[in-house]
Design a protein around this motif. Sequence first.
Motif, PDB file in Angstrom:
ATOM      1  N   GLU A 187       5.960   1.537  11.073  1.00 14.66           N
ATOM      2  CA  GLU A 187       6.846   2.694  11.217  1.00 14.66           C
ATOM      3  C   GLU A 187       6.227   3.955  10.629  1.00 14.66           C
ATOM      4  OE1 GLU A 187      10.353   1.291   9.311  1.00 14.66           O
ATOM      5  OE2 GLU A 187      11.021   0.081  11.028  1.00 14.66           O
ATOM      6  N   LEU A 188       5.342   3.779   9.635  1.00 13.98           N
ATOM      7  CA  LEU A 188       4.622   4.921   9.055  1.00 13.98           C
ATOM      8  C   LEU A 188       3.484   5.397   9.962  1.00 13.98           C
ATOM      9  CD1 LEU A 188       4.429   3.824   5.305  1.00 13.98           C
ATOM     10  CD2 LEU A 188       5.607   5.854   6.185  1.00 13.98           C
ATOM     11  N   GLY A 189       3.241   4.654  11.043  1.00 17.09           N
ATOM     12  CA  GLY A 189       2.195   5.042  11.980  1.00 17.09           C
ATOM     13  C   GLY A 189       0.839   4.435  11.703  1.00 17.09           C
ATOM     14  N   VAL A 190       0.750   3.575  10.691  1.00 22.67           N
ATOM     15  CA  VAL A 190      -0.533   2.969  10.319  1.00 22.67           C
ATOM     16  C   VAL A 190      -1.052   2.108  11.468  1.00 22.67           C
ATOM     17  CG1 VAL A 190      -1.629   1.282   8.783  1.00 22.67           C
ATOM     18  CG2 VAL A 190      -0.095   3.030   7.856  1.00 22.67           C
ATOM     19  N   LYS A 191      -2.355   2.197  11.712  1.00 23.14           N
ATOM     20  CA  LYS A 191      -3.000   1.390  12.738  1.00 23.14           C
ATOM     21  C   LYS A 191      -3.977   0.376  12.146  1.00 23.14           C
ATOM     22  CE  LYS A 191      -0.979   3.589  16.085  1.00 23.14           C
ATOM     23  NZ  LYS A 191       0.132   2.920  16.818  1.00 23.14           N
ATOM     24  N   THR A 192      -4.602   0.733  11.004  1.00 27.69           N
ATOM     25  CA  THR A 192      -5.608  -0.143  10.398  1.00 27.69           C
ATOM     26  C   THR A 192      -5.318  -0.319   8.916  1.00 27.69           C
ATOM     27  OG1 THR A 192      -7.311   0.563  11.968  1.00 27.69           O
ATOM     28  CG2 THR A 192      -8.060  -0.499   9.941  1.00 27.69           C
ATOM     29  N   ILE A 193      -5.277  -1.584   8.480  1.00 32.02           N
ATOM     30  CA  ILE A 193      -5.136  -1.918   7.064  1.00 32.02           C
ATOM     31  C   ILE A 193      -6.517  -2.284   6.529  1.00 32.02           C
ATOM     32  CG2 ILE A 193      -4.133  -3.514   5.394  1.00 32.02           C
ATOM     33  CD1 ILE A 193      -1.810  -3.921   7.337  1.00 32.02           C
ATOM     34  N   ILE A 194      -6.925  -1.653   5.447  1.00 30.22           N
ATOM     35  CA  ILE A 194      -8.193  -1.974   4.798  1.00 30.22           C
ATOM     36  C   ILE A 194      -7.881  -2.553   3.433  1.00 30.22           C
ATOM     37  CG2 ILE A 194     -10.399  -1.105   3.942  1.00 30.22           C
ATOM     38  CD1 ILE A 194     -10.200   1.180   5.963  1.00 30.22           C
ATOM     39  N   ARG A 252      -4.387  -3.632  12.753  1.00 27.90           N
ATOM     40  CA  ARG A 252      -5.678  -4.284  12.567  1.00 27.90           C
ATOM     41  C   ARG A 252      -5.950  -4.411  11.068  1.00 27.90           C
ATOM     42  NH1 ARG A 252     -11.676  -2.575  14.973  1.00 27.90           N
ATOM     43  NH2 ARG A 252     -12.847  -4.151  13.799  1.00 27.90           N
ATOM     44  N   THR A 253      -6.590  -5.518  10.677  1.00 25.17           N
ATOM     45  CA  THR A 253      -6.919  -5.747   9.272  1.00 25.17           C
ATOM     46  C   THR A 253      -8.429  -5.805   9.073  1.00 25.17           C
ATOM     47  OG1 THR A 253      -4.880  -7.016   8.913  1.00 25.17           O
ATOM     48  CG2 THR A 253      -6.647  -7.305   7.307  1.00 25.17           C
ATOM     49  N   VAL A 254      -8.902  -5.119   8.037  1.00 24.11           N
ATOM     50  CA  VAL A 254     -10.318  -5.135   7.671  1.00 24.11           C
ATOM     51  C   VAL A 254     -10.403  -5.481   6.188  1.00 24.11           C
ATOM     52  CG1 VAL A 254     -12.421  -3.765   7.424  1.00 24.11           C
ATOM     53  CG2 VAL A 254     -10.961  -3.445   9.424  1.00 24.11           C
ATOM     54  N   HIS A 255     -11.292  -6.394   5.832  1.00 31.00           N
ATOM     55  CA  HIS A 255     -11.410  -6.859   4.447  1.00 31.00           C
ATOM     56  C   HIS A 255     -12.743  -6.404   3.865  1.00 31.00           C
ATOM     57  CE1 HIS A 255     -11.048 -10.477   1.448  1.00 31.00           C
ATOM     58  NE2 HIS A 255     -10.622  -9.339   0.927  1.00 31.00           N
ATOM     59  N   LEU A 256     -12.703  -5.423   2.965  1.00 29.89           N
ATOM     60  CA  LEU A 256     -13.904  -4.882   2.314  1.00 29.89           C
ATOM     61  C   LEU A 256     -13.691  -4.887   0.797  1.00 29.89           C
ATOM     62  CD1 LEU A 256     -14.547  -1.823   4.685  1.00 29.89           C
ATOM     63  CD2 LEU A 256     -15.731  -4.029   4.717  1.00 29.89           C
ATOM     64  N   PRO A 257     -13.672  -6.067   0.179  1.00 31.89           N
ATOM     65  CA  PRO A 257     -13.334  -6.152  -1.250  1.00 31.89           C
ATOM     66  C   PRO A 257     -14.400  -5.573  -2.167  1.00 31.89           C
ATOM     67  CG  PRO A 257     -14.086  -8.281  -0.449  1.00 31.89           C
ATOM     68  CD  PRO A 257     -13.972  -7.393   0.760  1.00 31.89           C
ATOM     69  N   HIS A 258     -13.934  -5.075  -3.308  1.00 34.57           N
ATOM     70  CA  HIS A 258     -14.839  -4.643  -4.377  1.00 34.57           C
ATOM     71  C   HIS A 258     -14.173  -4.922  -5.717  1.00 34.57           C
ATOM     72  CE1 HIS A 258     -12.673  -0.967  -5.617  1.00 34.57           C
ATOM     73  NE2 HIS A 258     -12.403  -0.779  -4.340  1.00 34.57           N
ATOM     74  N   GLY A 259     -14.951  -4.826  -6.780  1.00 38.64           N
ATOM     75  CA  GLY A 259     -14.443  -5.176  -8.100  1.00 38.64           C
ATOM     76  C   GLY A 259     -13.941  -3.987  -8.890  1.00 38.64           C
ATOM     77  N   TYR A 260     -13.638  -4.262 -10.159  1.00 40.23           N
ATOM     78  CA  TYR A 260     -13.138  -3.233 -11.073  1.00 40.23           C
ATOM     79  C   TYR A 260     -14.282  -2.486 -11.755  1.00 40.23           C
ATOM     80  CZ  TYR A 260      -8.487  -5.383 -10.764  1.00 40.23           C
ATOM     81  OH  TYR A 260      -7.284  -5.857 -10.328  1.00 40.23           O
TER      82      TYR A 260
END
Length: 325
Positions: A76-83, A101-109
């Motif tokens: 509803e917010l218009g988001v198309k891609t989740i990262i 669409r989902t994209v997984h680009l993990p990184h640490g602290y």
Amino acid sequence: MLGIRVCQAYQLIPSAACVAVTSLLVLACPATWAQPPVSTPARIESNRLPNASRITQDVISGGQPDGEAAYQELSELGVKTIISVDGAAPNAATALRYGLRTVHLPHGYDGISRERVIQLAKALRDLPGPFYIHCHHGKHRSPTAAAVACVATGRLQPDQAVNILRTAGTSPDYQGLYATAQAAQAIKGTVLDAIQVDFPEVAKLPAMAESMVTLEHTFSHLQAIEKSNWQSPVDHPDLKPAHEALLLKEHYTEMLRTALNEKWPHAFVALMSQGLTAAVQLEELLRDSIAQPQSASAVLQRLTTNCKSCHRQFRDQPLVEPINQ
């Protein structure tokens, strides 16, 4: 070498280059890039999107979407891609049901490597927006990722990056995250053109990193249970106190076994051993019924102290690698 291995496991991704190197490959952003007007980070009131804030017109930063309703809200917010920059595997199937669409680009602290910064920037440039960038709580890693990616693609100016972290409440203890934001610069389009990125729905993590992520989520469940006086929370009746404590014990058991087999540093092994001892005590307290909630809370506090000590020594150290690598 052992210390480097510990840091790499906490980074949740293979180490590629240091934050300091980022400035070596950054140049002015071409005028032909689409650059939405910059806006001041604005909080989005939501019960399902923790700590959500609009960074620019087409980039929102926040925490892990909570349940099916959260994905509907993102749609509803218009988001198309989740990262997702969290270590946990994203719920790509649920997201897809809402056209996301989902994209997984993990990184640490400890900071974001140059390679990961470029991948994040390429995602914002090449994938359909608007975007929702999230970690677990939405206070530390995702604001940093959103800030540097927006700077890299010309959505924000470099001197705006650190303010994104401060507005989100990113702890100053995460020196590596602040160093990443301070080093953020626009990235030349040819640099992004030169790399290929698969943009996976779920990234493959080292075994220890996966264990750490799982432990963190179980620990969050126990914190929610404690707030409900050591009963199943009303909004999460599926969380059973004794079962979550048992899972925590098993997580510590596996991490300790891995640390011993792979000859991790003695200090790390000692912390895992202390954590296991406390987890065993908590599981015993919660096994039948909680007759002594104060005792359970005292053990959970010991576990919290244990985690903070481990994070301080191994997870939160700024990402530093030789500049010539």
